[in-house]
Design a protein around this motif. Sequence first.
Motif, short mmCIF file in Angstrom:
data_model
loop_
_atom_site.label_atom_id
_atom_site.label_comp_id
_atom_site.label_asym_id
_atom_site.label_seq_id
_atom_site.Cartn_x
_atom_site.Cartn_y
_atom_site.Cartn_z
N GLU A 57 0.83 -1.20 0.00
CA GLU A 57 0.00 0.00 0.00
C GLU A 57 0.87 1.26 0.00
N LYS A 58 1.96 1.24 0.77
CA LYS A 58 2.87 2.38 0.79
C LYS A 58 3.59 2.54 -0.54
N GLU A 59 3.88 1.40 -1.19
CA GLU A 59 4.58 1.42 -2.48
C GLU A 59 3.62 1.60 -3.66
N GLN A 60 2.31 1.66 -3.37
CA GLN A 60 1.28 1.75 -4.41
C GLN A 60 1.43 0.61 -5.42
N ARG A 61 1.56 -0.57 -4.86
CA ARG A 61 1.75 -1.79 -5.65
C ARG A 61 0.57 -2.72 -5.42
N ASP A 62 0.02 -3.27 -6.50
CA ASP A 62 -1.04 -4.27 -6.42
C ASP A 62 -0.38 -5.64 -6.26
#
Length: 269
Positions: free
Chosen positions: A209-214
């Motif tokens: 979520e912090k890395e904006q990764r799915d």
Amino acid sequence: MPDFATDIPVRLGVQIAPQHHASYAVIRDAVTRLEDMGVDILLNWDHFFPLSGDPDGTHFEGWSMLAAWAEQTERVEFGALVNCNSYRNPDLQADMARTIDHISKKGGDTGRFIFGTGSGWFERDYTEYGYEFGTAGSRLDDLAEALPRIESRWAQLNPEPTRDIPILIGGAGEQKTLRLVARHADIWHSFVSPEDLPRKLGIIETWAEKEQRDTASLVISNELKGRDESDAQALFDAGVRLFTIGVSGPDIDFDGVGRWLAWRDGLNG
């Protein structure tokens, strides 16, 4: 459980540990036999000395071996479990991986190489080959700096890799390793127990979520050695879809691999 890649077939990877204490003929024959048996992934490791038994016993370098496997095999995916980031310049690692990827492209549209990597830990490798050992933290920092360079180099190479080379990251450290998993990995490999796996996956999801990764495409991998079918089922229920098993030689337990292949096939229907 967070949303990871669970709606996929179970795969079995075999790590050929006779990379030490065996002739290369034994290793070559094992590669052919395991591919013929239906193993999905073949793995070696990235060390310069044996990890058990006679510390000065026979041993072979891992990346050279992977290039040979790329030419020898036809179907199976393969890679290191895992490459040591410290031993080679990141851009060189990228070029080596891209080259092996192309060597392994046979009848299909893409190569079959998996870039398994980690920060390194075996001090004798470092001291005898002249690398700075540093600390666990500094080695992880080096890996964090290397991975973007590797990915950037892949985008610049001519020819480019035949596919987006899957990145496998090994380890379970919650502050650094799992953040790298969330940022870069296509496969996360660990020895985490079935009971602790949901908590670790939650940490990966938090970092993602912090890395904006799915993380929907992140494959969870775990080791079978020393475990039975009930343990494996618990790992499956927790989200594992890639299982690895180490074999040691020179007398490899192919029957044991066959039992795990039958277990895999039973899950896949």
